[in-house]
Design a protein around this motif. Sequence first.
Motif, PDB file in Angstrom:
ATOM      1  N   ALA A 238      -4.111  -0.066  -0.611  1.00 57.87           N
ATOM      2  CA  ALA A 238      -5.349  -0.844  -0.667  1.00 57.87           C
ATOM      3  C   ALA A 238      -5.547  -1.625   0.631  1.00 57.87           C
ATOM      4  O   ALA A 238      -6.668  -1.712   1.167  1.00 57.87           O
ATOM      5  N   SER A 239      -4.469  -2.195   1.158  1.00 62.26           N
ATOM      6  CA  SER A 239      -4.545  -2.912   2.435  1.00 62.26           C
ATOM      7  C   SER A 239      -4.911  -1.957   3.565  1.00 62.26           C
ATOM      8  O   SER A 239      -5.688  -2.311   4.474  1.00 62.26           O
ATOM      9  N   PHE A 240      -4.367  -0.740   3.514  1.00 59.18           N
ATOM     10  CA  PHE A 240      -4.699   0.274   4.511  1.00 59.18           C
ATOM     11  C   PHE A 240      -6.197   0.570   4.509  1.00 59.18           C
ATOM     12  O   PHE A 240      -6.845   0.645   5.560  1.00 59.18           O
ATOM     13  N   ALA A 241      -6.764   0.716   3.314  1.00 62.00           N
ATOM     14  CA  ALA A 241      -8.195   1.003   3.203  1.00 62.00           C
ATOM     15  C   ALA A 241      -9.029  -0.126   3.803  1.00 62.00           C
ATOM     16  O   ALA A 241     -10.034   0.119   4.491  1.00 62.00           O
ATOM     17  N   LEU A 242      -8.623  -1.379   3.578  1.00 58.77           N
ATOM     18  CA  LEU A 242      -9.354  -2.516   4.126  1.00 58.77           C
ATOM     19  C   LEU A 242      -9.251  -2.572   5.647  1.00 58.77           C
ATOM     20  O   LEU A 242     -10.236  -2.818   6.347  1.00 58.77           O
TER      21      LEU A 242
END
Length: 466
Positions: A238-242
């Motif tokens: 999820a952090s990667f997507a952000l």
Amino acid sequence: MVERRAAWTVIALCAAQFMLILDVVIINVAVPSIRQDLGLLDSRIQLTATAYTITFGSLLIISGRVGDLLGRKRLLLTGLTFFVAASLGAGAAQVDWHLFVSRGLQGVGAAMVSANALAAITASLAEGPARNWALGLWAAVSSAGAIAGQLVGGAITQFLGWRWIFFINIPVGLAVVAVLALLLRDTPATNRPRINLAGAFLLAGGLASGIMALTWLAEDGGRDRSLAAAITAFVLLASFALVERSESTPVLRYALLRLPGVRAANATLLLNAGALGATLFFLTLYLQIVLGYSPLAVGVAFAPITLLIMLLSPRAAKLVTRFGARRVLVSGLTVLAAGALLLARLPVHGDYWTDVLPGMLLLAIGSGLTYAPTYIAASSGVTAEDQGAASGLINSAQEIGAAVCLAMLALIATTAAGPGGSATSLAEGYRAGVLAAAALFAIGATIAVTVPRRLGQATEAEKVAS
């Protein structure tokens, strides 16, 4: 037609891929010998395999993207050299941690090679018959390598000892390095060779955590660790997507996933590789535990499907040139589903020739038909500067699909078998697992219908020229 230099380059790249895929499976047959020599604890045996697959699977997309930015030849030769050195370390291991570290380093080198080898093929050959031929050969070694590992691993372990399953990589790897150093044309670095390090670390950590979660899921007592790893994977991805949303040079361009061929190819390969790998895993256990085959005998039993896949995959590429990727891919996945359904009746007192081989042959035919159109679809419409990322993505789909589906289907098989471990209950569990695999193949066939109808098909001018 493919020029001679390009043809030999493709053959060398496929030889490298065959070696890398072989190393995913080849260790399985050698585990009992390694366990005895190094005194491995039962709780740590799985690290002989997962140390390789975790680093391999989690670094593919990043390795492909780095190749796009900095040049693929440099990454390929560095990765091959790294893989050969790590193979020497694994073969020379005297204690368990030495083996585990070496296997992890093998995976790092393998990721650098695999993503950039496929990208080197797709970026150097334009869409059409020549690329289809090359990807048919790539498909043959990628799918057959995993199955051939049973035979090669059994033979080497029995006649030379387990250390040689690693030492054999040294002469092969060095020969491939020499050929590619001479023949492979380098790709220039882009004008913006900046790498999104934050995104790269988040993606690698998320994928590694996800693979560990799935690996532990099927283990006794591993559910708590699996849950913790799954939560970690979710947070990191999820952090990667952000992070990626605000990046001018993302690790993975989301535009790739908007290409219908790329999207369908990755989804179908995730299901196909996972369902096929799980089915072959159940068949290996069935032959050894229920029917009492030796490791070498199991390898010989798998030899016919290895040969059939090697023969069919290049021909499947020609079928794509004539009929398009969608028809061939849907047909192959349908045959795979039929083969799995046939194998879902495995009896306790079975016979290889009547109960196992017919279904295995259908699996071989289906596999031989599906991999070439999958790789062709996965690279269609992708720009030259994004071929590395696309190659890393499709290779990741194969590795992650294998982990996801094996964990899921192993859980189904274990639940169906119940306690006791008798031949009857084990056979029942294997049947349930294979039946679930048939369902995954059927879902894959449904997704494959979304591939554009003429994707991969030669134009009239190309048909005349060929």
